[in-house]
Design a protein around this motif. Structure first.
Motif, PDB file in Angstrom:
ATOM      1  N   HIS A 124       4.664  10.109  -1.948  1.00  0.00           N
ATOM      2  CA  HIS A 124       4.733   8.770  -2.654  1.00  0.00           C
ATOM      3  C   HIS A 124       6.379   8.551  -2.545  1.00  0.00           C
ATOM      4  O   HIS A 124       7.028   9.298  -3.180  1.00  0.00           O
ATOM      5  N   PRO A 125       6.768   7.277  -2.349  1.00  0.00           N
ATOM      6  CA  PRO A 125       8.176   7.192  -2.058  1.00  0.00           C
ATOM      7  C   PRO A 125       9.010   6.737  -3.426  1.00  0.00           C
ATOM      8  O   PRO A 125       9.799   5.737  -3.490  1.00  0.00           O
ATOM      9  N   GLY A 126       8.596   7.370  -4.412  1.00  0.00           N
ATOM     10  CA  GLY A 126       9.111   7.079  -5.604  1.00  0.00           C
ATOM     11  C   GLY A 126       9.701   8.499  -6.068  1.00  0.00           C
ATOM     12  O   GLY A 126      10.139   9.509  -5.280  1.00  0.00           O
ATOM     13  N   ASP A 127       9.995   8.494  -7.342  1.00  0.00           N
ATOM     14  CA  ASP A 127      10.501   9.702  -7.979  1.00  0.00           C
ATOM     15  C   ASP A 127       9.690  10.508  -8.913  1.00  0.00           C
ATOM     16  O   ASP A 127       9.929  11.320  -9.752  1.00  0.00           O
ATOM     17  N   HIS A 128       8.257  10.118  -8.897  1.00  0.00           N
ATOM     18  CA  HIS A 128       7.194  10.672  -9.581  1.00  0.00           C
ATOM     19  C   HIS A 128       7.195  10.266 -11.132  1.00  0.00           C
ATOM     20  O   HIS A 128       6.167  10.061 -11.686  1.00  0.00           O
ATOM     21  N   ALA A 129       8.407  10.198 -11.695  1.00  0.00           N
ATOM     22  CA  ALA A 129       8.260   9.570 -12.923  1.00  0.00           C
ATOM     23  C   ALA A 129       7.934   8.165 -13.095  1.00  0.00           C
ATOM     24  O   ALA A 129       7.098   7.615 -13.785  1.00  0.00           O
ATOM     25  N   SER A 130       8.446   7.446 -11.915  1.00  0.00           N
ATOM     26  CA  SER A 130       7.719   5.857 -11.669  1.00  0.00           C
ATOM     27  C   SER A 130       6.797   6.375 -10.415  1.00  0.00           C
ATOM     28  O   SER A 130       7.104   6.675  -9.122  1.00  0.00           O
ATOM     29  N   VAL A 159       0.599  -1.052  -0.215  1.00  0.00           N
ATOM     30  CA  VAL A 159      -0.180  -0.021   0.073  1.00  0.00           C
ATOM     31  C   VAL A 159       0.868   1.390  -0.132  1.00  0.00           C
ATOM     32  O   VAL A 159       0.567   2.281  -0.511  1.00  0.00           O
ATOM     33  N   HIS A 160       2.022   1.214   0.678  1.00  0.00           N
ATOM     34  CA  HIS A 160       2.920   2.540   0.555  1.00  0.00           C
ATOM     35  C   HIS A 160       3.314   2.737  -0.780  1.00  0.00           C
ATOM     36  O   HIS A 160       3.524   3.989  -1.073  1.00  0.00           O
ATOM     37  N   TRP A 161       3.438   1.899  -1.801  1.00  0.00           N
ATOM     38  CA  TRP A 161       3.783   2.069  -3.044  1.00  0.00           C
ATOM     39  C   TRP A 161       2.435   2.290  -3.871  1.00  0.00           C
ATOM     40  O   TRP A 161       2.380   3.310  -4.752  1.00  0.00           O
ATOM     41  N   LYS A 162       1.429   1.412  -3.716  1.00  0.00           N
ATOM     42  CA  LYS A 162       0.381   1.424  -4.545  1.00  0.00           C
ATOM     43  C   LYS A 162      -0.920   2.551  -4.277  1.00  0.00           C
ATOM     44  O   LYS A 162      -1.754   2.937  -4.838  1.00  0.00           O
ATOM     45  N   HIS A 163      -0.707   2.865  -2.851  1.00  0.00           N
ATOM     46  CA  HIS A 163      -1.821   3.620  -2.399  1.00  0.00           C
ATOM     47  C   HIS A 163      -3.307   3.372  -2.598  1.00  0.00           C
ATOM     48  O   HIS A 163      -4.143   3.781  -2.597  1.00  0.00           O
ATOM     49  N   ALA A 164      -3.317   1.855  -2.572  1.00  0.00           N
ATOM     50  CA  ALA A 164      -4.521   1.278  -2.878  1.00  0.00           C
ATOM     51  C   ALA A 164      -4.626  -0.220  -2.569  1.00  0.00           C
ATOM     52  O   ALA A 164      -3.382  -0.614  -2.707  1.00  0.00           O
ATOM     53  N   SER A 165      -5.738  -0.934  -2.217  1.00  0.00           N
ATOM     54  CA  SER A 165      -5.618  -2.400  -2.345  1.00  0.00           C
ATOM     55  C   SER A 165      -7.080  -2.865  -2.488  1.00  0.00           C
ATOM     56  O   SER A 165      -8.077  -1.933  -2.483  1.00  0.00           O
ATOM     57  N   LYS A 166      -7.471  -4.128  -2.630  1.00  0.00           N
ATOM     58  CA  LYS A 166      -8.887  -4.385  -2.502  1.00  0.00           C
ATOM     59  C   LYS A 166      -9.391  -4.341  -1.442  1.00  0.00           C
ATOM     60  O   LYS A 166      -8.803  -4.520  -0.362  1.00  0.00           O
ATOM     61  N   VAL A 167     -10.508  -4.164  -1.387  1.00  0.00           N
ATOM     62  CA  VAL A 167     -11.188  -3.629   0.153  1.00  0.00           C
ATOM     63  C   VAL A 167     -12.419  -4.434   0.128  1.00  0.00           C
ATOM     64  O   VAL A 167     -13.382  -4.143  -0.904  1.00  0.00           O
ATOM     65  N   ASP A 168     -12.607  -5.200   1.102  1.00  0.00           N
ATOM     66  CA  ASP A 168     -14.084  -6.041   1.379  1.00  0.00           C
ATOM     67  C   ASP A 168     -14.814  -5.662   2.428  1.00  0.00           C
ATOM     68  O   ASP A 168     -15.788  -6.150   2.833  1.00  0.00           O
ATOM     69  N   HIS A 169     -14.426  -4.789   3.353  1.00  0.00           N
ATOM     70  CA  HIS A 169     -15.181  -4.422   4.520  1.00  0.00           C
ATOM     71  C   HIS A 169     -16.005  -2.879   4.572  1.00  0.00           C
ATOM     72  O   HIS A 169     -16.357  -2.812   5.262  1.00  0.00           O
ATOM     73  N   VAL A 170     -15.861  -2.444   3.327  1.00  0.00           N
ATOM     74  CA  VAL A 170     -16.630  -1.033   3.115  1.00  0.00           C
ATOM     75  C   VAL A 170     -17.670  -1.165   2.033  1.00  0.00           C
ATOM     76  O   VAL A 170     -17.674  -1.609   0.833  1.00  0.00           O
ATOM     77  N   ASP A 171     -18.722  -0.709   2.479  1.00  0.00           N
ATOM     78  CA  ASP A 171     -20.042  -0.654   1.679  1.00  0.00           C
ATOM     79  C   ASP A 171     -19.816   0.041   0.297  1.00  0.00           C
ATOM     80  O   ASP A 171     -19.155   1.004   0.196  1.00  0.00           O
ATOM     81  N   ASN A 172     -20.421  -0.490  -0.558  1.00  0.00           N
ATOM     82  CA  ASN A 172     -20.686   0.326  -2.064  1.00  0.00           C
ATOM     83  C   ASN A 172     -19.289   0.519  -2.844  1.00  0.00           C
ATOM     84  O   ASN A 172     -19.077   1.562  -3.508  1.00  0.00           O
ATOM     85  N   LEU A 173     -18.379  -0.701  -2.698  1.00  0.00           N
ATOM     86  CA  LEU A 173     -17.259  -0.469  -3.371  1.00  0.00           C
ATOM     87  C   LEU A 173     -17.154  -1.826  -4.024  1.00  0.00           C
ATOM     88  O   LEU A 173     -17.607  -2.920  -3.436  1.00  0.00           O
ATOM     89  N   ASN A 174     -16.565  -1.872  -5.175  1.00  0.00           N
ATOM     90  CA  ASN A 174     -16.382  -3.189  -5.984  1.00  0.00           C
ATOM     91  C   ASN A 174     -15.243  -3.832  -5.348  1.00  0.00           C
ATOM     92  O   ASN A 174     -14.007  -3.513  -5.565  1.00  0.00           O
ATOM     93  N   PRO A 175     -15.667  -4.980  -4.717  1.00  0.00           N
ATOM     94  CA  PRO A 175     -14.416  -5.712  -4.043  1.00  0.00           C
ATOM     95  C   PRO A 175     -13.331  -6.357  -4.943  1.00  0.00           C
ATOM     96  O   PRO A 175     -12.181  -6.666  -4.516  1.00  0.00           O
ATOM     97  N   ASN A 176     -13.523  -6.255  -6.306  1.00  0.00           N
ATOM     98  CA  ASN A 176     -12.443  -6.631  -7.441  1.00  0.00           C
ATOM     99  C   ASN A 176     -11.450  -5.731  -7.786  1.00  0.00           C
ATOM    100  O   ASN A 176     -10.685  -5.895  -8.485  1.00  0.00           O
ATOM    101  N   GLU A 177     -11.950  -4.282  -7.385  1.00  0.00           N
ATOM    102  CA  GLU A 177     -11.021  -3.413  -7.796  1.00  0.00           C
ATOM    103  C   GLU A 177     -10.298  -2.730  -6.657  1.00  0.00           C
ATOM    104  O   GLU A 177     -10.799  -3.033  -5.498  1.00  0.00           O
ATOM    105  N   GLU A 178      -9.124  -2.005  -6.790  1.00  0.00           N
ATOM    106  CA  GLU A 178      -8.431  -1.527  -5.571  1.00  0.00           C
ATOM    107  C   GLU A 178      -9.088   0.171  -5.519  1.00  0.00           C
ATOM    108  O   GLU A 178      -9.332   0.709  -6.367  1.00  0.00           O
ATOM    109  N   HIS A 179      -8.859   0.266  -4.092  1.00  0.00           N
ATOM    110  CA  HIS A 179      -9.402   1.479  -3.715  1.00  0.00           C
ATOM    111  C   HIS A 179      -8.282   2.105  -2.588  1.00  0.00           C
ATOM    112  O   HIS A 179      -7.543   1.357  -1.870  1.00  0.00           O
ATOM    113  N   GLY A 180      -8.189   3.369  -2.666  1.00  0.00           N
ATOM    114  CA  GLY A 180      -7.379   4.020  -1.567  1.00  0.00           C
ATOM    115  C   GLY A 180      -7.143   5.363  -1.959  1.00  0.00           C
ATOM    116  O   GLY A 180      -7.772   5.862  -2.782  1.00  0.00           O
ATOM    117  N   MET A 181      -6.044   5.965  -1.200  1.00  0.00           N
ATOM    118  CA  MET A 181      -5.729   7.489  -1.701  1.00  0.00           C
ATOM    119  C   MET A 181      -5.445   7.577  -3.063  1.00  0.00           C
ATOM    120  O   MET A 181      -5.650   8.786  -3.753  1.00  0.00           O
TER     121      MET A 181
END
Lengths: 455, 107
Positions: A115-121, A56-78
């Motif tokens: 984000h702990p990258g260089d923004h190009a990545s 999550v520190h790199w992707k700022h997202a993950s699949k989420v299955d404990h929150v209403d009205n989200l598609n559990p097959n997609e990734e959600h986060g910042m």
């Protein structure tokens, strides 16, 4: 304090001390060869860079299955969330240079500044280039020079984030310290201690007072961080943590009456009696600052100035356009009472479908025009059919840090009192039950005895 | 004579106490926002002086910083000359002591 807990505390304190004092193996080699980014780290830690790209520190997202009205097959986060503490996200507020303000000044801004990258990545990028873009040292070095980490334009006009890849920073690596974590985690939401409103200073957190650091509790496995269950913190690395474990048992008190509470009352409820930070923001009204830029108008308090709100929480989350917060009840058999920081934010909703809209901050930072920000975000997200109307959203933030010393935790009389800290009616109790729950008969003898011992 | 001495001692204590009160009361808390023009960390690393140009008045104000968290941010350059900060400080005579010192910028 039991002997076991005391021993663990001492162990943690010694570990923390050791983490600062102990020299990382390979220092001589780094001093000799210099630091070439993650490939230097991978000499001894092969595969770690690729591993980090899956967190999550790199992707700022993950699949989420404990929150209403989200598609559990997609990734959600910042990366892609829209809510009213941060009315933008990594997509619409990708790090960029804002247009010049009336004074002709410009600046770089973006949600992914941390984000702990260089923004190009960038957020969620993969592959060998992304692996080598990781800023390992921002988390692992005790001698990181933060003046070397800043957004600049490269020769092609792209905004990139520079890093401190000096030999000195690389030669001083180890477990992340509190500072390494708080560099990003205290600055979220528009300024120091704004979003979550807690401090990890020695005088603010009893664990820190005892020498315990963030990663002693958030025990990382393969760069995956266990987290608590803040209803507003959706993305996770698949591992969760609670107070109960190596340091505390499920019946941690010497007092049996307190231990009886732990089935229904979360530790945080009594041991984190204060919170702080922003409690309201209005993204439809931006205030001109003395430097000529605009900021969303924000009501805020210091880190210990806000009393939390208490609610039943079964670790699943209600998520509607106007409310993000805990689900649960006193009768579902799964819930406990937890403390929350309630935040209310005003932003624009799409009248056509009732959904909260996102805002690109670049236009309003420059000239205060919030609707231009909504239009820019809609364009980035490909939303064409919309009619922005202002409205409010309520968010419950988990209150999981800033644990108070036990002599300052809530006691019987704080909750079992008329107009006490717990609103029993709101928590689902009937009038007759409330009458019993707020009767001093419950605690009088116990507190009298304690008082006599103190005198 | 003994009585006079006692009166003088009591009077001296009262005078000292009132001066302390006056001194405490004279400490004024001021909030400003402005850009840091200079940072000087003391040789013993236990304090620093930051010069802030107040956005409102244009006046340059020297503020002494002694809290560990802010000092750490100055040492590792998380807060730099050129950064805009919001500060609350206590003014006592010629000395301004920081009580809060935060960058205005967020994300």
């Amino acid at each position: 304090m039991s002997g076991k807990i005391a021993a663990i505390m001492l162990g943690c304190a010694l570990l923390a001390t050791t983490a600062v004092a102990k020299e990382h193996p390979g220092k001589e080699q780094i001093l000799k060869d210099g630091y070439q980014g993650p490939k230097t780290c991978e000499t001894c830690h092969p595969g770690k860079a690729k591993e980090f790209l899956g967190t999550v520190h790199w992707k700022h997202a993950s699949k989420v299955d404990h929150v209403d009205n989200l598609n559990p097959n997609e990734e959600h986060g910042m990366k892609n969330r829209i809510y009213t503490m941060c009315n933008g996200n990594d997509i619409v507020n990708n790090l960029k240079e804002v247009p010049p303000n009336a004074l002709g000044k410009t600046k770089f801004t973006g949600c992914n500044t941390c984000h702990p990258g260089d923004h190009a990545s960038d957020v969620g990028s993969t592959g060998p280039q992304a692996e080598q873009a990781i800023d390992c040292l921002i988390c692992h070095s005790s001698k990181y020079d933060f003046s070397k980490r800043k957004p600049i334009k490269d020769k092609n006009g792209n905004v990139v984030m520079t890093q401190d890849r000096s030999t000195e920073a690389a030669a001083n690596i180890g477990r992340p310290s509190i500072k390494n974590c708080m560099v990003c985690h205290e600055a979220a939401g528009g300024g120091a201690m704004i979003k979550r409103g807690f401090s990890m200073a020695k005088d603010a957190e009893v664990h820190v007072t005892k020498g315990i650091i963030c990663v002693d509790c958030h025990q990382v496995k393969n760069h995956k961080f266990p987290t608590g269950r803040d209803p507003n913190n959706w993305a996770h690395d698949g591992i969760y943590m609670t107070c109960v474990g190596e340091c505390h048992t499920s019946k941690p008190h010497t007092d049996a009456d307190y231990n009886r509470h732990t089935d229904k009352i979360a530790c945080q409820t009594c041991h984190i009696p204060r919170t702080g930070g922003a409690f309201s923001k209005d993204f439809t009204k931006w205030e001109k600052q003395s430097n000529g830029f605009y900021e969303p108008s924000t009501l805020k308090r210091e880190v210990n100035e806000t009393a939390p709100v208490y609610a039943w929480y079964n670790l699943t989350v209600s998520n509607t356009p106007t409310f993000i917060g805990p689900k649960g009840s006193r009768t579902d058999g799964k819930s406990k009472i937890y403390p929350f920081k309630v935040f209310q934010g005003k932003a624009y909703f799409n009248k056509k479908n009732g959904q909260l809209m996102s805002m690109d901050f670049a236009p309003p930072i420059s000239n205060g025009d919030s609707l231009a920000g909504v239009a820019s975000a809609a364009k980035i997200l490909g939303i064409k059919d919309y009619e922005p109307v202002p409205g409010w959203q309520t968010i419950y933030f988990g209150s999981n840090h800033q644990v108070t010393p036990k002599n300052k935790a809530l006691t019987c009389a704080n909750c079992h009192a008329v107009n006490g800290v717990l609103d029993f009616k709101e928590l689902g109790y009937a009038a007759k039950e409330i009458e019993k729950l707020t009767n001093p008969e419950l605690y009088f003898e116990k507190l009298l005895k304690l008082q006599q011992e103190d005198e | 004579m003994k009585k006079i001495s006692s009166v003088i001692i009591v009077f001296a204590i009262m005078l000292a106490a009132s001066l302390t009160v006056i001194s405490t009361a004279s400490a004024e808390t001021i909030k400003i926002t402005g850009v840091i023009s200079k940072i000087e960390i003391a040789a013993d690393q236990k304090s620093a002086i930051a010069v802030i140009k107040d956005n409102k008045s244009g006046e340059s104000i020297s503020i002494t910083i002694a809290d560990e968290l802010t000092l750490d941010k100055l040492k590792d350059k998380r807060i730099l000359e050129g950064d805009e900060i919001r500060t609350k400080f206590e003014k006592e005579g010629d000395k301004n002591t920081s009580k809060m010192f935060k960058k205005t910028a967020g994300c």
